[in-house]
Design a protein around this motif. Structure first.
Motif, PDB file in Angstrom:
ATOM      1  N   TYR A  88     -12.731 -24.675  -1.798  1.00 51.83           N
ATOM      2  CA  TYR A  88     -13.518 -25.121  -0.608  1.00 51.83           C
ATOM      3  C   TYR A  88     -15.153 -25.176  -1.919  1.00 51.83           C
ATOM      4  CZ  TYR A  88     -16.078 -25.724   2.892  1.00 51.83           C
ATOM      5  OH  TYR A  88     -17.572 -26.230   3.618  1.00 51.83           O
ATOM      6  N   LEU A  89     -15.720 -24.015  -2.166  1.00 49.07           N
ATOM      7  CA  LEU A  89     -17.342 -24.335  -2.821  1.00 49.07           C
ATOM      8  C   LEU A  89     -16.914 -25.234  -3.895  1.00 49.07           C
ATOM      9  CD1 LEU A  89     -17.458 -20.138  -2.820  1.00 49.07           C
ATOM     10  CD2 LEU A  89     -18.596 -22.501  -0.812  1.00 49.07           C
ATOM     11  N   ASN A  90     -16.134 -24.978  -5.130  1.00 49.61           N
ATOM     12  CA  ASN A  90     -16.187 -26.322  -5.855  1.00 49.61           C
ATOM     13  C   ASN A  90     -15.806 -27.209  -6.457  1.00 49.61           C
ATOM     14  OD1 ASN A  90     -16.513 -23.984  -7.930  1.00 49.61           O
ATOM     15  ND2 ASN A  90     -14.538 -23.247  -8.014  1.00 49.61           N
ATOM     16  N   ASP A  91     -15.862 -27.786  -4.647  1.00 50.81           N
ATOM     17  CA  ASP A  91     -15.826 -29.047  -4.328  1.00 50.81           C
ATOM     18  C   ASP A  91     -17.231 -29.177  -3.568  1.00 50.81           C
ATOM     19  OD1 ASP A  91     -12.999 -29.556  -5.740  1.00 50.81           O
ATOM     20  OD2 ASP A  91     -12.431 -29.604  -3.354  1.00 50.81           O
ATOM     21  N   GLY A  92     -17.712 -28.451  -4.046  1.00 49.95           N
ATOM     22  CA  GLY A  92     -19.343 -28.974  -2.775  1.00 49.95           C
ATOM     23  C   GLY A  92     -19.010 -28.388  -1.093  1.00 49.95           C
ATOM     24  N   GLY A  93     -18.436 -27.816  -0.791  1.00 45.32           N
ATOM     25  CA  GLY A  93     -18.098 -27.461   0.829  1.00 45.32           C
ATOM     26  C   GLY A  93     -19.433 -26.511   1.361  1.00 45.32           C
ATOM     27  N   VAL A  94     -19.502 -26.925   2.353  1.00 42.48           N
ATOM     28  CA  VAL A  94     -21.347 -25.854   2.777  1.00 42.48           C
ATOM     29  C   VAL A  94     -20.453 -24.859   2.844  1.00 42.48           C
ATOM     30  CG1 VAL A  94     -22.880 -26.299   4.334  1.00 42.48           C
ATOM     31  CG2 VAL A  94     -22.314 -28.617   3.403  1.00 42.48           C
ATOM     32  N   VAL A  95     -21.737 -24.113   2.789  1.00 44.73           N
ATOM     33  CA  VAL A  95     -21.792 -22.618   3.390  1.00 44.73           C
ATOM     34  C   VAL A  95     -22.104 -22.557   4.173  1.00 44.73           C
ATOM     35  CG1 VAL A  95     -22.185 -20.299   2.921  1.00 44.73           C
ATOM     36  CG2 VAL A  95     -21.187 -21.804   1.267  1.00 44.73           C
ATOM     37  N   ILE A  96     -23.625 -22.657   4.433  1.00 45.47           N
ATOM     38  CA  ILE A  96     -23.834 -22.285   5.618  1.00 45.47           C
ATOM     39  C   ILE A  96     -25.131 -23.672   5.827  1.00 45.47           C
ATOM     40  CG2 ILE A  96     -26.052 -20.920   7.415  1.00 45.47           C
ATOM     41  CD1 ILE A  96     -23.246 -19.463   6.978  1.00 45.47           C
ATOM     42  N   GLU A  97     -24.600 -24.293   7.560  1.00 46.99           N
ATOM     43  CA  GLU A  97     -25.900 -25.485   7.704  1.00 46.99           C
ATOM     44  C   GLU A  97     -27.389 -24.886   8.167  1.00 46.99           C
ATOM     45  OE1 GLU A  97     -24.931 -27.870   8.061  1.00 46.99           O
ATOM     46  OE2 GLU A  97     -22.730 -28.735   8.358  1.00 46.99           O
ATOM     47  N   ASP A  98     -28.601 -25.679   8.214  1.00 48.77           N
ATOM     48  CA  ASP A  98     -29.515 -24.774   8.109  1.00 48.77           C
ATOM     49  C   ASP A  98     -29.920 -24.433   9.562  1.00 48.77           C
ATOM     50  OD1 ASP A  98     -30.234 -25.427   5.361  1.00 48.77           O
ATOM     51  OD2 ASP A  98     -31.240 -27.526   5.765  1.00 48.77           O
ATOM     52  N   SER A  99     -29.224 -24.830  10.447  1.00 49.91           N
ATOM     53  CA  SER A  99     -29.220 -24.392  11.475  1.00 49.91           C
ATOM     54  C   SER A  99     -29.021 -22.604  12.028  1.00 49.91           C
ATOM     55  CB  SER A  99     -28.546 -25.797  12.626  1.00 49.91           C
ATOM     56  OG  SER A  99     -27.570 -25.824  12.315  1.00 49.91           O
ATOM     57  N   ALA A 100     -28.373 -22.645  11.532  1.00 49.51           N
ATOM     58  CA  ALA A 100     -27.441 -20.767  11.406  1.00 49.51           C
ATOM     59  C   ALA A 100     -28.670 -19.930  11.673  1.00 49.51           C
ATOM     60  CB  ALA A 100     -26.744 -21.068  10.457  1.00 49.51           C
ATOM     61  N   VAL A 101     -27.981 -18.909  12.443  1.00 42.94           N
ATOM     62  CA  VAL A 101     -28.846 -17.637  12.535  1.00 42.94           C
ATOM     63  C   VAL A 101     -28.111 -16.284  12.174  1.00 42.94           C
ATOM     64  CG1 VAL A 101     -29.421 -16.499  14.979  1.00 42.94           C
ATOM     65  CG2 VAL A 101     -28.908 -18.731  15.447  1.00 42.94           C
ATOM     66  N   THR A 102     -29.251 -15.867  11.317  1.00 43.60           N
ATOM     67  CA  THR A 102     -28.459 -14.993  10.453  1.00 43.60           C
ATOM     68  C   THR A 102     -28.286 -13.847  11.404  1.00 43.60           C
ATOM     69  OG1 THR A 102     -31.071 -14.058   9.829  1.00 43.60           O
ATOM     70  CG2 THR A 102     -29.969 -16.312   8.962  1.00 43.60           C
ATOM     71  N   LYS A 103     -27.622 -12.875  10.926  1.00 46.88           N
ATOM     72  CA  LYS A 103     -27.622 -11.351  12.061  1.00 46.88           C
ATOM     73  C   LYS A 103     -28.555 -10.599  10.393  1.00 46.88           C
ATOM     74  CE  LYS A 103     -24.191  -7.418  11.187  1.00 46.88           C
ATOM     75  NZ  LYS A 103     -24.555  -7.282  12.664  1.00 46.88           N
ATOM     76  N   LYS A 104     -29.655 -10.528  11.173  1.00 48.36           N
ATOM     77  CA  LYS A 104     -30.879  -9.887  10.781  1.00 48.36           C
ATOM     78  C   LYS A 104     -29.563  -8.620   9.601  1.00 48.36           C
ATOM     79  CE  LYS A 104     -35.162  -9.689   9.351  1.00 48.36           C
ATOM     80  NZ  LYS A 104     -35.537 -10.931   8.692  1.00 48.36           N
ATOM     81  N   VAL A 105     -30.849  -8.106   9.067  1.00 45.70           N
ATOM     82  CA  VAL A 105     -30.237  -7.237   7.664  1.00 45.70           C
ATOM     83  C   VAL A 105     -31.753  -6.880   6.707  1.00 45.70           C
ATOM     84  CG1 VAL A 105     -29.214  -6.069   5.704  1.00 45.70           C
ATOM     85  CG2 VAL A 105     -28.196  -7.504   7.427  1.00 45.70           C
ATOM     86  N   PRO A 106     -32.557  -6.141   7.625  1.00 46.39           N
ATOM     87  CA  PRO A 106     -33.713  -5.358   7.139  1.00 46.39           C
ATOM     88  C   PRO A 106     -33.961  -5.237   6.101  1.00 46.39           C
ATOM     89  CG  PRO A 106     -33.376  -4.290   9.151  1.00 46.39           C
ATOM     90  CD  PRO A 106     -31.491  -4.488   8.450  1.00 46.39           C
ATOM     91  N   VAL A 107     -34.332  -6.189   5.211  1.00 43.87           N
ATOM     92  CA  VAL A 107     -34.702  -5.481   3.937  1.00 43.87           C
ATOM     93  C   VAL A 107     -35.511  -4.142   3.426  1.00 43.87           C
ATOM     94  CG1 VAL A 107     -35.407  -6.415   1.500  1.00 43.87           C
ATOM     95  CG2 VAL A 107     -34.103  -7.691   3.153  1.00 43.87           C
ATOM     96  N   THR A 108     -35.659  -3.382   2.922  1.00 39.74           N
ATOM     97  CA  THR A 108     -35.791  -1.914   2.192  1.00 39.74           C
ATOM     98  C   THR A 108     -35.794  -2.336   0.472  1.00 39.74           C
ATOM     99  OG1 THR A 108     -34.193  -0.670   2.356  1.00 39.74           O
ATOM    100  CG2 THR A 108     -35.758  -0.827   4.197  1.00 39.74           C
ATOM    101  N   VAL A 109     -37.542  -2.039  -0.120  1.00 35.62           N
ATOM    102  CA  VAL A 109     -37.682  -1.585  -1.220  1.00 35.62           C
ATOM    103  C   VAL A 109     -38.716  -0.392  -1.335  1.00 35.62           C
ATOM    104  CG1 VAL A 109     -38.565  -2.593  -3.396  1.00 35.62           C
ATOM    105  CG2 VAL A 109     -37.903  -3.948  -1.572  1.00 35.62           C
ATOM    106  N   TYR A 110     -38.199   0.560  -2.826  1.00 33.88           N
ATOM    107  CA  TYR A 110     -38.775   1.562  -2.931  1.00 33.88           C
ATOM    108  C   TYR A 110     -38.697   1.571  -4.562  1.00 33.88           C
ATOM    109  CZ  TYR A 110     -33.799   4.058  -3.423  1.00 33.88           C
ATOM    110  OH  TYR A 110     -32.849   4.628  -4.962  1.00 33.88           O
ATOM    111  N   ALA A 111     -40.051   2.528  -4.763  1.00 35.31           N
ATOM    112  CA  ALA A 111     -39.726   2.181  -6.100  1.00 35.31           C
ATOM    113  C   ALA A 111     -39.429   3.948  -6.449  1.00 35.31           C
ATOM    114  CB  ALA A 111     -42.058   2.699  -5.864  1.00 35.31           C
ATOM    115  N   GLU A 112     -38.819   3.803  -8.021  1.00 39.39           N
ATOM    116  CA  GLU A 112     -38.564   4.931  -8.043  1.00 39.39           C
ATOM    117  C   GLU A 112     -39.307   5.731  -9.756  1.00 39.39           C
ATOM    118  OE1 GLU A 112     -34.596   5.230  -9.420  1.00 39.39           O
ATOM    119  OE2 GLU A 112     -34.273   5.680  -7.684  1.00 39.39           O
TER     120      GLU A 112
END
Length: 300
Positions: A88-112
């Motif tokens: 499907y992907l190699n045939d150029g199939g669409v994964v997500i339309e631009d109108s899709a609502v994301t499942k919000k996952v917070p981004v955290t970044v910490y310095a080490e």
């Protein structure tokens, strides 16, 4: 064009399988669909729901996770599903339309901090690349929009990017205590905005795809293969935790010398010579008796 490859990964839940891709299919966003109606914004998920055993589809980063009903076992159908996703992907199939609502996952970044005082490791809770990359100048960074933007900070000397972190080497003009918060917030905002970390063809262009690495491995002599396997199992996890990497370059059967490249926090680290001689060299001598005389870093 980079070809999509799918690998099957088991999870702790035996009803859920992860189909992992060799490149990203969303811009660091996550989507969850419980039925075919909910999946209107994802043609890929809708296609999967046509399979009668599919209960739920979760799409994020570089994988598709599918939960099944109990009418089948995954070992009977997982290869066919993987093949369907890949085609499907190699045939150029669409994964997500631009109108899709994301499942919000917070981004955290910490310095080490790392053993190298010139290098700081910025760790994120999201997978950001599928291979490791090192860029030592803005010219080298053309394949990485994130690295290119980081080089716009005058104190950035080099950028090393691995699965879920970015290691940055600074020039002496700045102290980490003065710039860490600024860099951490920049990386966090960059990922949250769904910007590309590396271009889709970056791994293939730099010969870092799993297939390319495996093909090169098969061309090597037996001792070189043994050295690589030892480095992968015993050394790389430790240096990765310090924000760096060690890459096998060559083995000379006549002199019995091993050449490696130190990357990220390992490059230029004051303790790297000690680590090479007292750690890696001794380990290889012990595990491959009579085959190793010396380990040297070509950039150490």
């Amino acid at each position: 064009m980079n070809t999509f490859k799918v690998s099957v990964q088991e999870t702790s839940n035996n009803t859920i399988i992860k189909f992992e891709l060799n490149q990203f299919i969303t811009k660091h966003q996550s989507f969850e669909f419980n039925n075919i109606d909910e999946a209107k914004a994802s043609p890929l998920a809708q296609q999967l729901f046509y399979l009668p055993f599919v209960k739920k589809v979760y799409i994020s980063g570089n994988f598709v996770a599918v939960e099944r009903y109990n009418i089948v076992e995954w070992h009977d159908v997982q290869d066919e599903v993987a093949k369907q996703i890949e085609e499907y992907l190699n045939d150029g199939g669409v994964v997500i339309e631009d109108s899709a609502v994301t499942k919000k996952v917070p981004v955290t970044v910490y310095a080490e901090s790392t053993p190298n005082p010139a290098v700081m490791k910025f760790v994120t809770n999201k997978k950001i690349v599928t291979a490791l990359f090192e860029f030592t100048s803005i010219d080298e960074a053309k394949l990485s929009p994130l690295a290119t933007e980081l080089f716009h900070f005058p104190f950035v000397k080099s950028v090393f990017i691995d699965e879920n972190y970015v290691s940055i080497t600074k020039y002496d003009i700045a102290e980490w205590q003065d710039i860490t918060i600024q860099v951490r917030e920049f990386i966090k905002n960059y990922i949250e905005n769904g910007k590309e970390v590396v271009l889709p063809n970056a791994a293939e262009t730099l010969k870092k795809t799993t297939t390319q690495i495996d093909d090169h491995f098969e061309t090597l002599d037996d001792t070189s293969k043994e050295i690589i396997n030892i480095l992968e199992e015993y050394v790389k996890p430790a240096v990765a935790s310090d924000g760096g990497n060690i890459q096998f370059i060559s083995y000379d059967q006549n002199t019995k010398n091993v050449s490696v490249m130190l990357q990220g926090a390992c490059s230029g680290c004051p303790s790297s010579t000690y680590t090479l001689k007292s750690g890696i060299e001794n380990m290889l001598k012990e595990m491959l008796p009579g085959k190793i005389e010396m380990v040297e870093a070509i950039n150490g």
